[in-house]
Enzyme design. Structure first.
Site, short mmCIF file in Angstrom:
data_model
loop_
_atom_site.label_atom_id
_atom_site.label_comp_id
_atom_site.label_asym_id
_atom_site.label_seq_id
_atom_site.Cartn_x
_atom_site.Cartn_y
_atom_site.Cartn_z
N ALA A 40 0.77 -1.21 -0.05
CA ALA A 40 0.10 -0.10 0.00
C ALA A 40 0.83 1.23 -0.12
O ALA A 40 0.61 2.20 -0.71
CB ALA A 40 -0.78 -0.09 1.00
N ASP A 43 2.21 1.72 -3.51
CA ASP A 43 1.42 2.25 -4.52
C ASP A 43 1.05 3.53 -4.28
O ASP A 43 1.00 4.32 -5.22
CB ASP A 43 0.05 1.38 -4.08
CG ASP A 43 0.00 -0.11 -4.80
OD1 ASP A 43 1.02 -0.30 -5.48
OD2 ASP A 43 -1.00 -0.93 -4.60
N LEU A 89 -1.21 -4.11 -15.78
CA LEU A 89 -2.51 -3.60 -16.05
C LEU A 89 -2.67 -2.12 -15.32
O LEU A 89 -2.02 -1.95 -14.38
CB LEU A 89 -3.37 -4.56 -15.36
CG LEU A 89 -3.55 -5.72 -16.10
CD1 LEU A 89 -4.61 -6.76 -15.34
CD2 LEU A 89 -3.67 -5.68 -17.62
N GLU A 119 -12.03 -12.02 -13.51
CA GLU A 119 -11.39 -13.30 -12.70
C GLU A 119 -10.43 -12.65 -11.60
O GLU A 119 -10.11 -11.41 -11.37
CB GLU A 119 -10.40 -14.10 -13.57
CG GLU A 119 -9.67 -13.16 -14.21
CD GLU A 119 -8.96 -13.60 -15.57
OE1 GLU A 119 -9.82 -14.10 -16.57
OE2 GLU A 119 -7.83 -13.68 -15.94
N LYS A 121 -7.40 -11.62 -9.09
CA LYS A 121 -6.13 -11.33 -9.44
C LYS A 121 -5.34 -12.10 -8.37
O LYS A 121 -5.15 -11.73 -7.15
CB LYS A 121 -6.06 -9.83 -9.38
CG LYS A 121 -4.77 -9.32 -9.76
CD LYS A 121 -4.71 -7.81 -9.95
CE LYS A 121 -3.42 -7.07 -10.20
NZ LYS A 121 -2.26 -7.45 -9.40
N ASP A 123 -2.25 -13.11 -6.19
CA ASP A 123 -0.98 -12.28 -5.74
C ASP A 123 0.31 -13.27 -5.91
O ASP A 123 0.47 -14.02 -4.96
CB ASP A 123 -1.22 -11.81 -4.36
CG ASP A 123 -0.52 -10.70 -4.09
OD1 ASP A 123 0.36 -10.14 -4.77
OD2 ASP A 123 -0.78 -10.24 -2.93
N ARG A 142 8.95 -11.67 -15.66
CA ARG A 142 8.26 -10.51 -16.45
C ARG A 142 9.64 -9.57 -16.59
O ARG A 142 9.70 -8.98 -17.60
CB ARG A 142 7.34 -9.75 -15.66
CG ARG A 142 6.75 -8.60 -16.57
CD ARG A 142 5.90 -7.52 -15.83
NE ARG A 142 5.02 -8.08 -14.67
CZ ARG A 142 3.89 -7.75 -14.61
NH1 ARG A 142 3.18 -7.45 -15.78
NH2 ARG A 142 3.25 -8.22 -13.65
N TYR A 233 -3.28 -17.46 -17.03
CA TYR A 233 -4.48 -16.71 -17.41
C TYR A 233 -4.68 -16.05 -18.69
O TYR A 233 -5.55 -15.32 -18.93
CB TYR A 233 -4.56 -15.28 -16.31
CG TYR A 233 -3.25 -14.70 -16.18
CD1 TYR A 233 -2.91 -13.88 -17.12
CD2 TYR A 233 -2.49 -14.69 -14.95
CE1 TYR A 233 -1.51 -13.22 -16.99
CE2 TYR A 233 -1.40 -14.02 -14.90
CZ TYR A 233 -0.86 -13.28 -15.87
OH TYR A 233 0.08 -12.52 -15.78
N LYS A 298 -11.38 -7.91 -18.05
CA LYS A 298 -11.18 -8.25 -19.52
C LYS A 298 -12.06 -7.87 -20.46
O LYS A 298 -13.32 -8.27 -20.01
CB LYS A 298 -10.23 -9.17 -19.78
CG LYS A 298 -8.94 -9.32 -19.01
CD LYS A 298 -8.22 -10.53 -19.45
CE LYS A 298 -6.83 -10.53 -18.71
NZ LYS A 298 -6.33 -11.98 -18.75
N LYS A 322 -8.19 -3.10 -7.66
CA LYS A 322 -7.32 -3.36 -6.43
C LYS A 322 -8.26 -3.30 -5.35
O LYS A 322 -8.88 -2.40 -4.83
CB LYS A 322 -6.41 -2.61 -6.41
CG LYS A 322 -5.40 -2.61 -7.62
CD LYS A 322 -4.20 -3.68 -7.22
CE LYS A 322 -3.02 -3.07 -6.60
NZ LYS A 322 -1.93 -4.10 -6.19
N CYS A 416 4.60 -6.03 38.38
CA CYS A 416 3.26 -5.88 37.90
C CYS A 416 3.17 -4.30 37.81
O CYS A 416 3.35 -3.43 38.71
CB CYS A 416 1.94 -6.48 39.25
SG CYS A 416 0.49 -5.88 38.51
N CYS A 419 0.16 -2.88 40.74
CA CYS A 419 0.27 -3.04 41.85
C CYS A 419 1.73 -3.26 42.38
O CYS A 419 2.10 -2.87 43.51
CB CYS A 419 -0.52 -4.24 42.39
SG CYS A 419 0.22 -5.78 42.11
N CYS A 434 0.85 -11.72 37.65
CA CYS A 434 1.13 -10.90 38.79
C CYS A 434 0.82 -11.91 39.98
O CYS A 434 -0.09 -12.63 39.85
CB CYS A 434 0.38 -9.60 38.88
SG CYS A 434 0.19 -8.93 40.36
N CYS A 439 -3.81 -7.74 44.07
CA CYS A 439 -3.64 -6.73 42.81
C CYS A 439 -5.15 -6.27 42.30
O CYS A 439 -6.08 -6.93 42.24
CB CYS A 439 -3.07 -7.38 41.72
SG CYS A 439 -3.08 -6.35 40.21
#
Ligand SMILES: [Zn+2]
Length: 701
Positions: A40, A43, A89, A119, A121, A123, A142, A233, A298, A322, A416, A419, A434, A439
């Site tokens: 993220a 992107d 894409l 369809e 996507k 990952d 690629r 694909y 597509k 996305k 603790c 206390c 504790c 306490c």
């Protein structure tokens, strides 16, 4: 605003910063397989860069990250030029942008209805596979879209990649290029990471990262040991054969040749249907066996695809919707400790607030100190946070590459935070506790246990009233119950004098409860009703138990070293002794009638099991009266059992008694025995048998 050259300077500076950051992230991601930013975050920077370049096209350079799809191949793999570029894409992030994409299609090719295909996507890592005369010839990454890496040797190890096209599907074309995505299923990814952690390695961040790292191993044997899979694909090109006329036909054709084609591809006649299908996939995201990060849309007709063509380096005829991100990068500001009602110390991550998929997240669960150590989380670290479904956000990992040296290692406190009492973690346990029974964090639950039916049995003191007493500062430990300011209690609204008087009487009556109930009521870790009875029988008084050493306690049949350590520690915590002092001062009985074990009652040596419901008395009361008479009350029937008393709805224990010829008696007989009558057919057992029976009682506990 009034100074355009100043604005242009600022844009140039920002462009430089964006480009160098993105390039560094690209290198870490593709070449090192060690990303230091979430998708993220990446992107977001990419989008900002594109926006600036769209506003200032004169600033676009060939080296800009927007001008290429990935990065150059790493030395070690041969380069492969793609005959047909592998383009990425365009993305749309919402319905409006999706409709905008569809509207542009109609502007380029007007008055033509389009059929779409949606369809998932996947990952994973995009690959191109060529088959010559039906045999797998070569496979490549690629890369930058034009030149990729030859990873044929590694791809051959991917289990569901056909090395030969299925001849039953008809004659194979002279050459065909198939495109797909290599991925890892989530369950396989989890197992792989477990294995890597066991071997002392650094786990992969997510399945896609694991797939990429595995596929780009220089040693194909390592790749072969990784659970990689392939979805295809599309068809890149066909030589010496006929290209199908639609995308859906192409997928069917690929399936017939033996490929796993992208699953649940569906034709959609309108953009409304497309959007509906995108939401359908989004809703299923968390249920799939593999990770998907969106939906590919597509145009189905391949001739229409050709007509629509390309814009810049993206096909106009396809786009990717996305999903909102489920992971984000943010900073771990602090780790706080909450003390739960059981006294467990729960660490919680305090995060720089970050929007993850539409929800602002500022806290994440950390479970326990081992997890903090395993993930090497330091205060000040940049971390990747994940939110999936309704699950509480989790920290996936820290990003050590982004450390400045200012980060602090977190240490679980020995004291603790509520206390100040020492904390304790038993070997083999994940949680630290504790040790102080007074306490405040634990007090409410502790008081509720103290007054409960199996313990001091103080009627009329329910959960709400306990909470009020504590919230108003009227009690600070269970000892204070016996020193309540009764005028103040009666003055509490909605309580009244009558109820206050009843409660006072119940508290007064509880002072006479048997020693076993008092030991149970103290809330010593691991000590319940049954072990409290064993301790009361053996020691005869709270004083004797408090003075006993570890070994003496551990040697009580049915107790053992773990319970003994817990008892010993309890009586060596000064705060607990102070509470016991209050109880004694108030006149709470701390000795048993019988004194220490050895003074046998009427039922000494008898082992008794109760089962079913009794009309006139509770099981707890009956058990206690039987014990007072010297009986061992156990929960399972064996040959050593002297008698089973069965009330209503008695089940398998009664059956078992019949099967073992153990006397099976009713409630009337139970009352008679409690009133002093001897057991019918009393089992004559020597003193040693009693010890044996008690040992088995302990084992039942
Ligand atoms: Zn505490």
């Amino acid at each position: 605003m009034s100074n355009p050259s100043h604005l242009l300077d600022e844009a140039t500076r920002r462009l430089d910063a964006l480009r160098s950051t993105i390039e560094r992230w690209n290198y870490e991601y593709y070449a090192l397989d060690r990303p230091s930013a979430s998708d993220a975050e990446y992107d977001a920077l990419m989008n900002e860069l594109r926006a600036i370049e769209t506003a200032h096209p004169e600033l676009i350079t060939p080296e800009s990250p927007t001008q290429r799809v990935g990065t150059t191949p790493q030395a070690g793999f041969a380069e492969v030029a793609h005959p047909l570029p592998m383009l990425s894409l365009s993305n749309v992030y919402n319905e409006e942008e999706l409709r905008g994409w569809a509207a542009r299609l109609s502007r380029v090719v007007p008055d033509t209805p389009f059929r779409f295909v949606t369809e998932a996507k996947i990952d994973g890592l995009a690959v191109a596979l060529t088959y010559v005369d039906g045999a797998f010839h070569r496979g490549s990454t690629r890369g930058d879209g034009f030149v990729g890496e030859d990873i044929s040797a590694n791809l051959r190890t991917v289990r569901n990649l056909p090395l030969r096209l299925n001849p039953d599907a008809g004659p194979a074309p002279a050459a065909i290029e198939v495109r797909g995505e290599v991925y890892m299923r989530i369950a396989d990814f989890d197992r792989l990471n477990d294995r890597i952690v066991d071997e002392g390695g650094r786990p992969f961040m997510n399945p896609r990262n694991a797939a990429a790292g595995s596929l780009r191993q220089l040693d194909p044997r390592v790749t072969a040991s990784r659970p990689l899979r392939l979805f295809v694909y599309s068809i890149g090109y066909v030589e010496g054969g006929i290209m199908p006329s639609t995308h859906l036909e192409a997928l069917a054709w690929l399936r017939s040749f033996g490929f796993d084609a992208t699953p649940d591809a569906m034709p959609n006649e309108t953009i409304d249907e497309v959007w509906e299908r995108c939401q359908w996939w989004l809703g299923r995201r968390d249920e799939l066996a593999f990770q998907i990060d969106g939906v590919v849309v597509k145009v189905d007709d391949l001739l229409q695809q050709e007509e629509l063509g390309y814009v810049a380096r993206e096909p106009r005829w396809a786009t990717a919707y996305k999903f909102p991100a489920i992971q984000q990068t943010t900073q771990l500001l602090d780790i706080l400790i909450n003390v739960g009602r059981t006294g467990a110390l729960n660490p919680t991550a305090v995060l720089e607030p970050v929007n993850i998929g539409g929800v602002v997240v500022s806290r994440a669960t950390l479970h326990n100190e081992d997890e903090i150590e395993r993930k090497d989380l330091r205060i000040g670290d940049w971390v990747i946070v994940q939110r999936a479904g309704d699950v509480i956000p989790q920290i996936v990992q820290s990003i050590p590459e982004r450390r400045t040296g200012e980060e602090r290692i977190f240490v679980m406190p020995d004291w603790c935070p509520v206390c100040g009492a020492p904390t304790h973690r038993e070997p083999g346990e994940a949680m630290r506790y504790c040790t102080n029974s007074a306490c405040p964090a634990q007090l409410k639950q502790h008081v509720q246990h103290f007054v409960s039916r199996g313990a001091m049995d103080i009627a009329g003191l329910g959960e709400k009233l306990v909470d009020r007493f504590i919230d108003l500062g009227m009690i600070h430990d269970v000892g204070d119950l016996y020193a309540l300011d009764w005028e103040a209690v009666a003055a509490l609204d909605r309580l009244g004098e009558k109820s206050a008087a009843n409660l006072r009487a119940a508290i007064e009556a509880s002072k006479a409860q048997p020693l076993a109930r008092l030991i149970n009521a103290l809330g010593i870790r691991h000590i319940g009703e049954r072990s409290a009875v064993l301790l009361a029988e053996r020691f005869g008084s709270l004083e004797a138990l408090a003075l006993a050493d570890r070994d003496t306690i551990a040697n009580v049949p049915g107790i053992g070293p773990v319970l003994a350590a817990s008892v010993f520690d309890f009586f060596h915590e000064p705060r607990n002794l102070a509470v016991i002092g209050k109880l004694r001062t108030a006149g709470v009985r701390t000795e048993s009638d019988e004194g220490p074990a050895g003074n046998g009652g009427a039922l000494a040596g008898a082992t008794i099991v109760l089962t079913g419901r009794f009309a006139g008395l509770s099981r707890t009361d009956a058990e206690e009266q039987l014990r007072r008479l010297g009986a061992n009350v156990t929960s399972s029937v064996s040959k050593k059992t002297s008698a089973v008393f069965a009330g209503e709805d008695a089940g398998s224990k009664a059956d078992r008694a019949r099967a073992l010829s153990v006397p099976l008696l009713d409630e009337a007989m139970l009352r008679a025995v409690l009133a002093g009558e001897a057991l019918p057919d009393p089992p004559a057992k020597p003193a040693r048998a009693r010890n044996a029976a008690r040992a088995s009682a302990g084992a039942d506990a």
